[in-house]
Structure formats: structure tokens, C-alpha cells
Design a protein around this motif. Structure first.
Motif, PDB file in Angstrom:
ATOM      1  N   PRO A 222       0.816  -1.223   0.000  1.00 28.50           N
ATOM      2  CA  PRO A 222       0.000   0.000   0.000  1.00 28.50           C
ATOM      3  C   PRO A 222       0.845   1.266   0.000  1.00 28.50           C
ATOM      4  O   PRO A 222       0.501   2.253  -0.662  1.00 28.50           O
ATOM      5  N   ASN A 419       2.403  -7.830  -7.472  1.00 24.19           N
ATOM      6  CA  ASN A 419       1.202  -7.219  -6.905  1.00 24.19           C
ATOM      7  C   ASN A 419       0.709  -7.983  -5.687  1.00 24.19           C
ATOM      8  O   ASN A 419       0.856  -9.206  -5.595  1.00 24.19           O
ATOM      9  N   THR A 421      -2.583  -7.138  -4.267  1.00 19.42           N
ATOM     10  CA  THR A 421      -4.036  -7.037  -4.145  1.00 19.42           C
ATOM     11  C   THR A 421      -4.719  -8.053  -5.051  1.00 19.42           C
ATOM     12  O   THR A 421      -4.108  -8.645  -5.934  1.00 19.42           O
ATOM     13  N   TYR A 458      -2.500  -2.803  -9.153  1.00 23.98           N
ATOM     14  CA  TYR A 458      -2.834  -2.693  -7.725  1.00 23.98           C
ATOM     15  C   TYR A 458      -4.288  -2.240  -7.549  1.00 23.98           C
ATOM     16  O   TYR A 458      -5.055  -2.833  -6.773  1.00 23.98           O
ATOM     17  N   LEU A 462      -7.503  -4.269  -6.000  1.00 23.10           N
ATOM     18  CA  LEU A 462      -8.131  -3.699  -4.809  1.00 23.10           C
ATOM     19  C   LEU A 462      -9.652  -3.651  -4.942  1.00 23.10           C
ATOM     20  O   LEU A 462     -10.373  -3.784  -3.942  1.00 23.10           O
ATOM     21  N   ASP A 465     -10.826  -6.881  -3.638  1.00 21.94           N
ATOM     22  CA  ASP A 465     -10.653  -6.982  -2.188  1.00 21.94           C
ATOM     23  C   ASP A 465     -11.736  -6.198  -1.449  1.00 21.94           C
ATOM     24  O   ASP A 465     -12.249  -6.644  -0.421  1.00 21.94           O
ATOM     25  N   ALA A 488     -12.317   1.630  -4.201  1.00 20.48           N
ATOM     26  CA  ALA A 488     -10.880   1.332  -4.147  1.00 20.48           C
ATOM     27  C   ALA A 488     -10.083   2.625  -3.996  1.00 20.48           C
ATOM     28  O   ALA A 488      -9.140   2.704  -3.194  1.00 20.48           O
TER      29      ALA A 488
END
Length: 499
Positions: A222, A419, A421, A458, A462, A465, A488
Motif C-alpha cells: 500500500p 502485486n 491485491t 494494484y 483492490l 478486495d 478502491a
């Protein structure tokens, strides 16, 4: 975050011991304490039983330190020392002496009771130094751990995993507590069955050594993503946010280019134009009214020509492989001079006409999935061989590869950015098209090519996620990537404010 190889991890340990004037055993105690504190925080219920399997090397020593601290804190505990798992080291002997001095015992024949759902196995059999196949007696222990009904925590590495060659047999960890550095082997496709979740624990190794170490491998954390991210400026308007052109589509595959175009706009660029065959005109104008549309051909693209001046172009989603389309792409590549993303059938066309790779502008971004990558550069024997071939391929053609997989890798000038994510929700048709759109949209906003690829991957992951708590992995679709791009970005903004 830099990824270190085994040799340099050991050198970091030695440098830390020298510069901080500590012993190697004190460093082992520090590592074991950090693992214990993580375990205590995440398993506070003192009725949780821990069954610790220790080898005879330093990884087993880490396990003994953890076991001692669990015992001293009042957790129910069983410890097995597997004699065939390595040779005793001085630090292991010190850890064992400290363990037994508390009154704790290790006995592989002892029985114990536990409540269902409150049994944790700790795997501390082998560490990063494993360089041979495990003895059959140790394999039986690993089989036992893998067949257990409790959660499995591995310390530093899943026992049996090799750091520099393919792994065929190892502990299957629910949670891996690794020390200080991510390891390349953790993120390779062939090792995905051995690791479900990774937690990196800081054990205070020498900061100057870490800062000065030059690595070819990086984990995109992050913090790394936040360094790349360009927040939108208060005075921005559609003219300052860039114009993306998405070229693709054919009869029956207009959805692909529609997804890419939507993702480009939702990534933050100001304008999007879709260049599609005429059969998709009504679809695009209806499904995505924000886009401008240019057309050519009836059911597929036969030539590529336009008067506008986009800041970036994405080509390939749904475009098909018709001969006229192939010729149109060749002529387009011979003239294009703006940042470019190539995906899907445009990649397959390149694979059939590899001499056209020389037409690509420098730092063109290619986004293949594994089969497309194999068609582009040929096959590979192992994941390690694949990485070396990707490095050579990108240097040879001055391009950037986005090698899509569970842990997508961005390969740029000999460096690999891995990566962190994304999840299995992305394993559905169309998500690759949205990635093409996101990266193209970032390029249009002025991100340099490597940063657009790294941050785009990324951001794309995300979305999944963020979404799965609301949609589940099974119900997630490519359109959800577009839908959750806003959330995101909000997550990235929140992390940015917390710094």
C-alpha cells in the motif's frame, strides 16, 4: 518493498548482529517474540491449544522460543521436536535449554485435548536454508499437519518450500509469519497451494543494509502504491484529465471494449473514445453514453484511422483476429507514437507476427494472461525460468509486461514488481478488459508507463478486495471492477491520510 534472496537475508542478519552488538541467539529471541506477540493478539483466547512442530535448525529454534512464550503466558501447549528435520545448531540448543528451564516438556507421544475450532498447529520444521528433499519420516509429519483439522501457522517459510527452485511438497499454511522480508518463492504460481495469507513481521534488522541493498524484485505494498498515486487536483477539468482511446470489439464481443472503455473513464481520465465496428455503435451509445464513438467496418475493424489526439491508447479487447484486422493493426503500429496498452487478440496477433514487436513504441505495455504470454515468448520449464525469460523479453523489445496471474507481475527493465491485491473473484471473463481500460486511463492522466502498469494492477485487484464482503467471490463480475473502482480509490485516499 524489496524482496531479498537467501544469501542477502543471511548477510542482513550478520550485519545486524555486528552493528547492534547482539548475539545470533538474541536475534532469534527477537524473531520469536515478534511472532508470539502477533499470535497472542490474534488468538487471545487462553483455551486455544498450540501444537508446535520444531526442526533441529534455527527455524526450529524460532519455534521453541515461540513455544516457551506461549507456555509462560498460559496457553495449552504440545511440542514435538522432529529429530530428522535438520541438524542441531548452537542457537537451537540455546532455545531448547531456555524452553526446558521453564518446566515445559516436549514429547511427541503425549496426548492432549482441545476444543473444536481452538487448535493451532505451528510449523517450525525448516526455514529458508532447505536445499534438499525432506526425509520420508519428516514428510510423514508434514502429511499429518496438512491433514489436520486445526489452523496451520508456518514460521518464516512453509516447511519444505525451496527459495530458488520448484517445490513439490511442503506444509500448506493458512497463515505464514515471515520475518522482515517477503520472499520471491511465496508469490510464484506453482507455490500458491502452500500459502493462503502472509504476514511480514519486522524484527529490526539493520536499516542501512536494507536501504543500500539493490534488488531486482519488489512487492507492491500500500505504501508503494500511495507513492505512485496522483490525486486529482482541485482545478481539474475534463481537458486536463486526459483523453483515452480504446480500440477493439467485433461482432459478439462488443462487451469487451465496452468494459475497457468504462474502466478507463472510471480510473479518472477526462474523456474516452471507443473505436469499434459499426455493429457495436448502438450498443456502446446505449450502454456507455459517456463515451464518444468512432466506427469502422461492419462486424470487425478493417482499418484504424482517427483525427483526434488521445493521450493514451488501449487496443485489443474483443477485436478478433480477422486478416483485415491484423493488417489494420500492423499499419496502426507503424504510425502510433502515444503511450500504448495491448491486450487480448491484439496480443495473439502479435504472437503470430512476432516481427511486429519491433514496431512497438518504447515502454508499450503488454497485458497477457499465461497462455497469451506463452504464445508471445515461448514456454518455460519452471516459474523461475519464466521470470528470467520475461526479463530477457522486455529488455529485448523495450516493453513493459503485465503478466497476469494470482500475483500479477509487472516486468520493467529487468525489475519485477509483484502485486499484493486481488483474489479469486477476478477469475471471471472480462476482468482483463477492465485492467486494460484502467491502465490506459492512468496513462491518459499522465502517469509514466511503468507507474501506470504497477498502480493499475494494484487498483484493479483492490476493487475485488473491497467488493467481496458485499458481493462474494462467486458473484463478482467484470462490471463489478468498474463499479468498485470508486471505493478502491477511497481506500487508497484513507490510507494516504493515515500516513
Amino acid at each position: 518493498m524489496k524482496i531479498f534472496d537467501t544469501i542477502n537475508i543471511r548477510e542482513a542478519d550478520k550485519t545486524t548482529i555486528t552493528n547492534q552488538n547482539i548475539t545470533s541467539y538474541q536475534l532469534m529471541e527477537r524473531a520469536g517474540l515478534e511472532a508470539f506477540l502477533w499470535i497472542k493478539k490474534h488468538y487471545p483466547d487462553k483455551e486455544t491449544t498450540f501444537h508446535v512442530f520444531c526442526g533441529q535448525g534455527n527455524n526450529g529454534g524460532d519455534g521453541l522460543v515461540i513455544a516457551r512464550l506461549l507456555y509462560e503466558d498460559g496457553y495449552p501447549l504440545k511440542v514435538d521436536i522432529v529429530e530428522e528435520a535438520g541438524n542441531p545448531t548452537p542457537d537451537h540448543e540455546s532455545a531448547l535449554a531456555a524452553f526446558t528451564s521453564t518446566g515445559a516438556v516436549h514429547d511427541e507421544n503425549s496426548e492432549y485435548e482441545y476444543e473444536k475450532g481452538k487448535l493451532i498447529y505451528i510449523d517450525a520444521l525448516f526455514g529458508i536454508g532447505l536445499n534438499r528433499e525432506m526425509p520420508d519420516s519428516v514428510k510423514k509429519v508434514v502429511d499429518y499437519i496438512n491433514a489436520c483439522e486445526g489452523q496451520v501457522l508456518s514460521i518464516d517459510v512453509p516447511s519444505g518450500m525451496f527459495m530458488d527452485r520448484p517445490t513439490n511438497f511442503a506444509v500448506k499454511s493458512d497463515i505464514l509469519l515471515t520475518f522482515m522480508f517477503p520472499k520471491l518463492a511465496f508469490y510464484l504460481p506453482g507455490n500458491c497451494e502452500y500459502i493462503r495469507r502472509i504476514k511480514i513481521l519486522d524484527i529490526g534488522l539493520d536499516k542501512d543494509f536494507i536501504k543500500n541493498y539493490v534488488s531486482d524484485y519488489y512487492l507492491v505494498s500500500p505504501a508503494h502504491a500511495n507513492q505512485i498515486y496522483h490525486p486529482i487536483q482541485p482545478h481539474a477539468h475534463k481537458g486536463t484529465q486526459g483523453h483515452a482511446l480504446i480500440i477493439g470489439g467485433s461482432y459478439g464481443k462488443i462487451g469487451a471494449v465496452c468494459l475497457a472503455a468504462k474502466a478507463a473513464l472510471k480510473s479518472g481520465c477526462g474523456l474516452v473514445t471507443a473505436y469499434i465496428p459499426k455493429c457495436g455503435y448502438n450498443v456502446m451509445q446505449t450502454a456507455f453514453p459517456e463515451a464518444m464513438v468512432l466506427t469502422d467496418g461492419d462486424e470487425y475493424i478493417t482499418k484504424i484511422g482517427f483525427d483526434l489526439q488521445p493521450k493514451a491508447i488501449g487496443i485489443g479487447p474483443g477485436i478478433g483476429q480477422h486478416l483485415e484486422t491484423q493488417q489494420a493493426i500492423k499499419e496502426f503500429l507503424s504510425k502510433v507514437n502515444v503511450p500504448l496498452v495491448i491486450d487480448a487478440d491484439a496480443l495473439n496477433i502479435l504472437s503470430s507476427n512476432k516481427e511486429w514487436l519491433e514496431l512497438l513504441p518504447e515502454n508499450t505495455i503488454l497485458t497477457p494472461h499465461p497462455k497469451e504470454l506463452e504464445r508471445l515468448m515461448g514456454g518455460w520449464d519452471t516459474d523461475f525460468d519464466k521470470i528470467e525469460k520475461m526479463k530477457v523479453f522486455t529488455k529485448q523489445h523495450n516493453i513493459i509486461l503485465v503478466a497476469k496471474d494470482a500475483h500479477t507481475m509487472v516486468v520493467y527493465k529487468g525489475s519485477i514488481f509483484i502485486n499484493t491485491t486481488g483474489n479469486a473473484a477476478l477469475a471471471t471473463g472480462g476482468t482483463g478488459d477492465t485492467l486494460t481500460g484502467i491502465i490506459t486511463g492512468l496513462l491518459a492522466q499522465g502517469y509514466e508507463a511503468a507507474h501506470a502498469a504497477i498502480f493499475g494492477v494494484y487498483l484493479h485487484g483492490l476493487t475485488a478486495d473491497v467488493a467481496i464482503s458485499e458481493t462474494s467471490m462467486q458473484a463478482f463480475t467484470a462490471m463489478d471492477v468498474v463499479t468498485y473502482l470508486g471505493k478502491a480509490y477511497l481506500k487508497i485516499e484513507a490510507e494516504r491520510r493515515q500516513k
